[in-house]
Write an enzyme that holds these catalytic residues in place. Structure first.
Site, PDB file in Angstrom:
ATOM      1  N   HIS A  30      83.934 134.616  35.789  1.00  0.00           N
ATOM      2  CA  HIS A  30      83.631 133.245  35.378  1.00  0.00           C
ATOM      3  C   HIS A  30      83.500 133.088  33.880  1.00  0.00           C
ATOM      4  O   HIS A  30      83.061 132.300  33.502  1.00  0.00           O
ATOM      5  CB  HIS A  30      82.550 132.756  36.076  1.00  0.00           C
ATOM      6  N   GLY A 119      91.728 135.852  46.594  1.00  0.00           N
ATOM      7  CA  GLY A 119      91.174 136.122  45.196  1.00  0.00           C
ATOM      8  C   GLY A 119      91.727 137.260  44.415  1.00  0.00           C
ATOM      9  O   GLY A 119      91.239 137.645  43.722  1.00  0.00           O
ATOM     10  N   LEU A 120      93.323 137.105  44.893  1.00  0.00           N
ATOM     11  CA  LEU A 120      93.897 138.242  44.122  1.00  0.00           C
ATOM     12  C   LEU A 120      95.190 137.547  43.320  1.00  0.00           C
ATOM     13  O   LEU A 120      96.112 138.131  42.754  1.00  0.00           O
ATOM     14  CB  LEU A 120      94.424 139.498  45.134  1.00  0.00           C
ATOM     15  N   ASP A 167      94.182 134.785  35.152  1.00  0.00           N
ATOM     16  CA  ASP A 167      94.974 135.112  36.078  1.00  0.00           C
ATOM     17  C   ASP A 167      96.536 135.345  35.834  1.00  0.00           C
ATOM     18  O   ASP A 167      97.198 136.148  35.855  1.00  0.00           O
ATOM     19  CB  ASP A 167      94.787 134.439  37.396  1.00  0.00           C
TER      20      ASP A 167
END
Ligand code: GLA
Length: 379
Positions: A30, A119-120, A167
């Site tokens: 975060h 969450g990947l 990401d």
């Protein structure tokens, strides 16, 4: 594999095949949307695309995972609420066109083994793979970081998810056997070698991240409020990245308890990432593991984005032999944990965590022993 599927769907061979990996974040959670530091690695699970030019302006996409096809016109790219999986591809294509790249119609097939909603970063991988696809199909001479930013813009503005840049960045620019240390303010980065005597073990709680998007937006706003209030006390701070622990303490009287704790997570997490990079480069994996553990505690107690399942996975993991650190990874509220485990202990670790998780909650975890991999646009 993906070529074979292309042939099956379209009866001909593809011109271009590309892949983009999912990711796991080792530490720095975060922090990206607070202009801070992150240390993710690309994993050996990919989204793959195969495709071929068409003579018109129609893009036809077949999704192997959803077993469905969509068609859109490059001259009028709209969001598709029914086949929402196609919006990542539509968004990236739309913004390339908007930036003046003239795309051509294409037939495409895509699929892969990055688990969805775990969450990947399977969506970032779809975006980056789409960007890589157009780059290769049309021989575009573009900077990889430009395509990273464009992929993020597709997610933020077209799909409507207000994520940071981590990401897409790691899916594009990861390196085999390395983590990537990224400064999310100026996008400076460097690759940090990972030793091969430790394994990155990802444990998937199997719990879909139900609250992830709404709570993510709440955290984002809380961070913005915290900066504004800290700045109002006369400290120069554009984002929480600029706030030092002493500034935060000094501003504590003007902050609500919640905003103080949210800010404390970001401020302390940035420090942990900087130390983590230092100790990783010095080969001190024990300390690296301690920092991962501290990150989890901070995400659980101060940032409040963990979940019962993630906490149990972490607790069970820390009881096993050979584990150096265990924490939740990604946005939280379900999804996965990341564990650093000595190589010789990794297989037993995987089995024991599965068993312990099942005994505690009656739930089945999936375990992936990962290899840090090359990004889609790495040079
Ligand atoms: C999601 C977002 C990232 C990042 C993480 C939390 O994965 O897409 O940008 O904010 O959550 O670290």
């Amino acid at each position: 594999m993906i070529e074979m599927f292309f042939r099956k769907v379209y009866g001909t061979t593809p011109d271009v095949v590309v892949r983009a990996p999912g990711r796991v974040n080792l530490i720095g959670e975060h922090t990206d949307y607070n202009e801070g530091f992150v240390l993710p690695a690309a994993i050996d699970r990919n989204i793959e695309f195969a495709g071929r030019k068409r003579a018109d302006r129609i893009v036809q996409v077949h999704s192997l995972d959803f077993d469905g096809s969509v068609e859109f016109n490059l001259d009028d790219i709209q969001k598709d609420s029914k086949n929402s999986w196609s919006n990542y591809i539509r968004g990236v294509s739309k913004y390339l066109e908007k930036d003046g790249f003239r795309l051509s119609g294409a037939d495409m097939v895509f699929g892969g083994d990055v688990p969805r909603e775990a969450g990947l970063s399977s969506s970032a991988a779809v975006e980056v793979a789409t960007a890589a696809f157009w780059k290769n199909l049309l021989h575009l001479e573009v900077d990889p970081v430009y395509l990273v930013k464009l992929s993020r813009k597709a997610e933020n503005q077209f799909v409507g998810v207000p994520c940071g840049i981590m990401d897409q960045f790691i899916s594009a620019l990861g390196r085999e056997n390395h983590a990537l240390f990224l400064d999310c303010r100026d996008l400076d980065y460097r690759h940090v070698p990972l030793r091969d005597d430790v394994k990155i073990v990802v444990c998937n709680s199997g719990v879909k991240r139900a609250l992830a998007q709404s709570e993510y937006e709440v955290r984002l706003k809380q961070c913005q409020q915290a900066v504004a209030q800290i700045a109002s006390t006369g400290r120069a701070a554009k984002s929480l990245r600029d706030v030092k622990p002493a500034d935060l303490e000094a501003a504590r009287p003007v902050l609500s308890e919640i905003l103080y704790r949210r800010a404390r997570h970001i401020v302390s997490e940035n420090h942990r990432v900087l130390e983590a990079v230092k100790v990783l480069e010095a080969g001190n994996l024990e300390r690296f593991g301690e920092l991962m553990n501290a990150s989890h505690e901070s995400l659980r107690d101060d940032y409040e984005v963990s979940s019962k399942e993630l906490d149990v996975l972490v607790e069970v993991a820390r009881k096993q032999a050979g584990v150096l650190g265990a924490r939740m990874t990604g946005a939280g509220f379900g999804g996965c944990t990341v564990n650093l485990v000595r190589q010789e202990a990794a297989a037993d670790f995987a089995e024991a965590v599965c068993r312990g998780y099942y005994d505690a909650l009656g739930l089945k975890a999936e375990i992936y022993i990962c290899k840090a991999s090359q990004g889609a646009l790495s040079i």
